[in-house]
Design a protein around this motif. Structure first.
Motif, PDB file in Angstrom:
ATOM      1  N   LEU A 107      73.528  62.676  99.478  1.00  0.00           N
ATOM      2  CA  LEU A 107      73.323  61.426  98.868  1.00  0.00           C
ATOM      3  C   LEU A 107      72.014  61.299  98.071  1.00  0.00           C
ATOM      4  CD1 LEU A 107      74.095  59.254 102.268  1.00  0.00           C
ATOM      5  CD2 LEU A 107      75.625  60.328 100.549  1.00  0.00           C
ATOM      6  N   VAL A 108      72.173  60.639  96.807  1.00  0.00           N
ATOM      7  CA  VAL A 108      71.064  60.420  96.139  1.00  0.00           C
ATOM      8  C   VAL A 108      70.923  58.589  95.695  1.00  0.00           C
ATOM      9  CG1 VAL A 108      71.341  62.530  94.760  1.00  0.00           C
ATOM     10  CG2 VAL A 108      72.997  60.653  94.128  1.00  0.00           C
ATOM     11  N   PHE A 109      69.596  58.292  95.440  1.00  0.00           N
ATOM     12  CA  PHE A 109      69.234  57.246  95.654  1.00  0.00           C
ATOM     13  C   PHE A 109      68.311  57.064  94.335  1.00  0.00           C
ATOM     14  CE2 PHE A 109      69.959  58.588  99.777  1.00  0.00           C
ATOM     15  CZ  PHE A 109      70.552  57.301 100.659  1.00  0.00           C
ATOM     16  N   PHE A 110      68.518  55.517  93.851  1.00  0.00           N
ATOM     17  CA  PHE A 110      67.781  55.379  92.487  1.00  0.00           C
ATOM     18  C   PHE A 110      67.476  53.885  92.649  1.00  0.00           C
ATOM     19  CE2 PHE A 110      71.412  58.402  92.025  1.00  0.00           C
ATOM     20  CZ  PHE A 110      70.906  59.297  91.252  1.00  0.00           C
ATOM     21  N   LYS A 165      60.906  53.422  90.920  1.00  0.00           N
ATOM     22  CA  LYS A 165      59.875  53.115  91.906  1.00  0.00           C
ATOM     23  C   LYS A 165      60.068  51.871  93.076  1.00  0.00           C
ATOM     24  CE  LYS A 165      56.216  53.672  88.600  1.00  0.00           C
ATOM     25  NZ  LYS A 165      55.212  52.880  87.709  1.00  0.00           N
ATOM     26  N   GLY A 166      59.706  51.881  94.186  1.00  0.00           N
ATOM     27  CA  GLY A 166      59.807  51.107  95.179  1.00  0.00           C
ATOM     28  C   GLY A 166      61.222  51.487  96.023  1.00  0.00           C
ATOM     29  N   SER A 167      62.153  50.713  96.514  1.00  0.00           N
ATOM     30  CA  SER A 167      63.085  50.805  97.304  1.00  0.00           C
ATOM     31  C   SER A 167      64.422  50.962  96.416  1.00  0.00           C
ATOM     32  CB  SER A 167      63.422  49.582  98.296  1.00  0.00           C
ATOM     33  OG  SER A 167      62.199  49.228  99.199  1.00  0.00           O
ATOM     34  N   ALA A 173      70.626  62.529  83.859  1.00  0.00           N
ATOM     35  CA  ALA A 173      70.517  61.631  82.738  1.00  0.00           C
ATOM     36  C   ALA A 173      69.681  60.327  83.728  1.00  0.00           C
ATOM     37  CB  ALA A 173      71.679  61.239  82.300  1.00  0.00           C
ATOM     38  N   TYR A 174      69.773  60.467  85.013  1.00  0.00           N
ATOM     39  CA  TYR A 174      69.051  59.472  85.674  1.00  0.00           C
ATOM     40  C   TYR A 174      67.703  59.724  86.593  1.00  0.00           C
ATOM     41  CZ  TYR A 174      73.061  56.289  85.563  1.00  0.00           C
ATOM     42  OH  TYR A 174      73.976  55.330  85.129  1.00  0.00           O
ATOM     43  N   GLU A 175      67.327  60.887  85.919  1.00  0.00           N
ATOM     44  CA  GLU A 175      65.941  61.492  86.394  1.00  0.00           C
ATOM     45  C   GLU A 175      64.793  60.645  86.586  1.00  0.00           C
ATOM     46  OE1 GLU A 175      62.668  65.037  85.256  1.00  0.00           O
ATOM     47  OE2 GLU A 175      64.458  64.881  84.055  1.00  0.00           O
ATOM     48  N   LYS A 176      64.657  59.533  85.630  1.00  0.00           N
ATOM     49  CA  LYS A 176      63.573  58.547  85.493  1.00  0.00           C
ATOM     50  C   LYS A 176      63.886  57.507  86.681  1.00  0.00           C
ATOM     51  CE  LYS A 176      61.976  59.153  81.069  1.00  0.00           C
ATOM     52  NZ  LYS A 176      61.711  58.790  79.428  1.00  0.00           N
ATOM     53  N   LYS A 177      65.073  57.416  87.133  1.00  0.00           N
ATOM     54  CA  LYS A 177      65.341  56.320  88.060  1.00  0.00           C
ATOM     55  C   LYS A 177      65.582  56.705  89.451  1.00  0.00           C
ATOM     56  CE  LYS A 177      68.115  53.500  84.775  1.00  0.00           C
ATOM     57  NZ  LYS A 177      69.244  52.969  84.286  1.00  0.00           N
ATOM     58  N   PHE A 178      65.452  58.116  89.490  1.00  0.00           N
ATOM     59  CA  PHE A 178      65.397  58.922  90.988  1.00  0.00           C
ATOM     60  C   PHE A 178      64.433  58.416  91.932  1.00  0.00           C
ATOM     61  CE2 PHE A 178      64.972  62.598  93.648  1.00  0.00           C
ATOM     62  CZ  PHE A 178      66.126  62.964  94.152  1.00  0.00           C
ATOM     63  N   LEU A 179      64.889  58.016  92.979  1.00  0.00           N
ATOM     64  CA  LEU A 179      63.731  57.906  94.011  1.00  0.00           C
ATOM     65  C   LEU A 179      63.898  58.964  95.239  1.00  0.00           C
ATOM     66  CD1 LEU A 179      64.375  54.165  95.035  1.00  0.00           C
ATOM     67  CD2 LEU A 179      62.227  55.334  93.770  1.00  0.00           C
ATOM     68  N   GLY A 180      65.142  59.568  95.709  1.00  0.00           N
ATOM     69  CA  GLY A 180      65.130  60.568  96.673  1.00  0.00           C
ATOM     70  C   GLY A 180      66.411  60.940  96.767  1.00  0.00           C
ATOM     71  N   ALA A 181      66.699  61.741  97.601  1.00  0.00           N
ATOM     72  CA  ALA A 181      68.019  62.572  98.324  1.00  0.00           C
ATOM     73  C   ALA A 181      67.902  62.918  99.682  1.00  0.00           C
ATOM     74  CB  ALA A 181      68.345  63.872  97.466  1.00  0.00           C
ATOM     75  N   ARG A 182      69.041  62.681 100.277  1.00  0.00           N
ATOM     76  CA  ARG A 182      69.045  62.745 101.603  1.00  0.00           C
ATOM     77  C   ARG A 182      70.407  63.832 102.152  1.00  0.00           C
ATOM     78  NH1 ARG A 182      65.150  61.140 100.782  1.00  0.00           N
ATOM     79  NH2 ARG A 182      63.805  59.408 101.691  1.00  0.00           N
TER      80      ARG A 182
END
Length: 304
Positions: A105-108, A113-115, A145-154
């Protein structure tokens, strides 16, 4: 301690260590196979839902929220996870952006930044799938393409394989044989369908003469009739479906009788290889279709 006693004691220790090591490897290999199958099913299910409508908080099967998409596909694969972005982001095992694997699962967020404000399922090949509020549907996006929006992966699927653990040779042989069966079937793509087709011809097939032929070319003998074929091998659950398994179906999703009327080969990546009607030998999407809803049983005829 005599020399003889020392030798006997040392031999027993070596045998015990070897036994424990082999037992651990067998357990690890079995777990690897199970989780690998779940990952494949999750990816296939997620791909099959592209284009479905977005609805905040929805968990399927026709509409999905951002977290609901992940909750649904994991649940279908037999894995229970939370149902909100925040809980999913807090759980699982943290994975770096460059170490994601299919099924993670990938989160953006809008600025990285932030949540997290949206999330998706990584499906491999630099792609992830998520239910987009802005586009009002489930979409495929390029992960990099979403590298700058990436927050984390689980990661919610346990890893049991490592550099010191290999799959047993039997598993490798089974995979090779399954690939051969699919390759055998592919050479007959578009061959016309004919009910009751003779097992001696390759100019036409019905469903069971097709499976009989392609398995025979791989060295596995099957009976001619689909109901007879359903008694061969080992019965497995749908959630543990593997490439090369035979999938047996009833007449329709609503049929009261489970009388088998059709057989297909699971070809991996959410597809079945079979023959019917006007297309003849063809590939069909399996998960979340009437093909899946018609399933009566799955048989594994390729030795493991």
């Amino acid at each position: 301690m005599t020399k003889r006693d020392w030798v006997m004691k040392s031999t027993i220790a070596v045998m015990l260590s070897t036994s424990l090591l082999m037992g651990g490897q067998v357990g690890q290999a079995a777990a690897y196979s199970q989780d690998s199958g779940k990952s494949e099913r999750i990816v296939s299910l997620t791909k099959s839902l592209v284009g479905k409508d977005y609805k905040f908080g929805a968990e399927g099967p026709s509409r999905f929220g951002s977290a609901g998409l992940a909750t649904y596909v994991y649940n279908q694969a037999g894995v229970k996870i939370s149902d909100t972005i925040s809980k999913l982001y807090q759980g699982g095992t943290k994975v770096s952006r460059t170490n994601v694997k299919a099924g993670d699962l990938v989160f953006f967020s809008s600025n990285g930044k932030g949540s997290p404000s949206f999330m998706g399922v990584y499906v491999g090949n630099d792609q992830f799938i998520y239910s987009s509020q802005g586009e009002s549907k489930v979409v495929v996006k390029k992960y990099s393409a979403y590298e700058k929006k990436f927050l984390g992966a689980r990661r919610y699927l346990s890893e049991t394989s490592n550099s010191n653990t290999t799959k047993p040779n039997t598993s490798t042989a089974a995979t090779k044989l399954a690939n051969q069966v699919i390759k055998n079937g592919e050479k007959y793509l578009k061959t016309p369908y004919k009910f009751g087709s003779s097992k001696t011809t390759t100019k036409t097939f019905d469903c069971s003469s097709f499976t009989q032929r392609v398995f025979k070319e791989a060295g596995i003998e099957l009976p001619r009739d689909s109901r007879q074929q359903s008694t061969v091998g080992k019965t497995v659950s749908l959630k543990n479906l593997k490439k090369g398994d035979l999938v047996f179906m009833k007449a329709s999703p609503t049929a009261k009788s489970d009388r088998i009327t059709h057989v297909a080969i699971y070809a991996g990546d959410g597809k079945i290889l079979h023959t019917y009607g006007s297309p003849g030998v063809t590939y069909s999407t399996f998960f979340n279709t009437n093909w899946e809803r018609r399933v009566v049983k799955v048989q594994r005829v390729i030795p493991e």
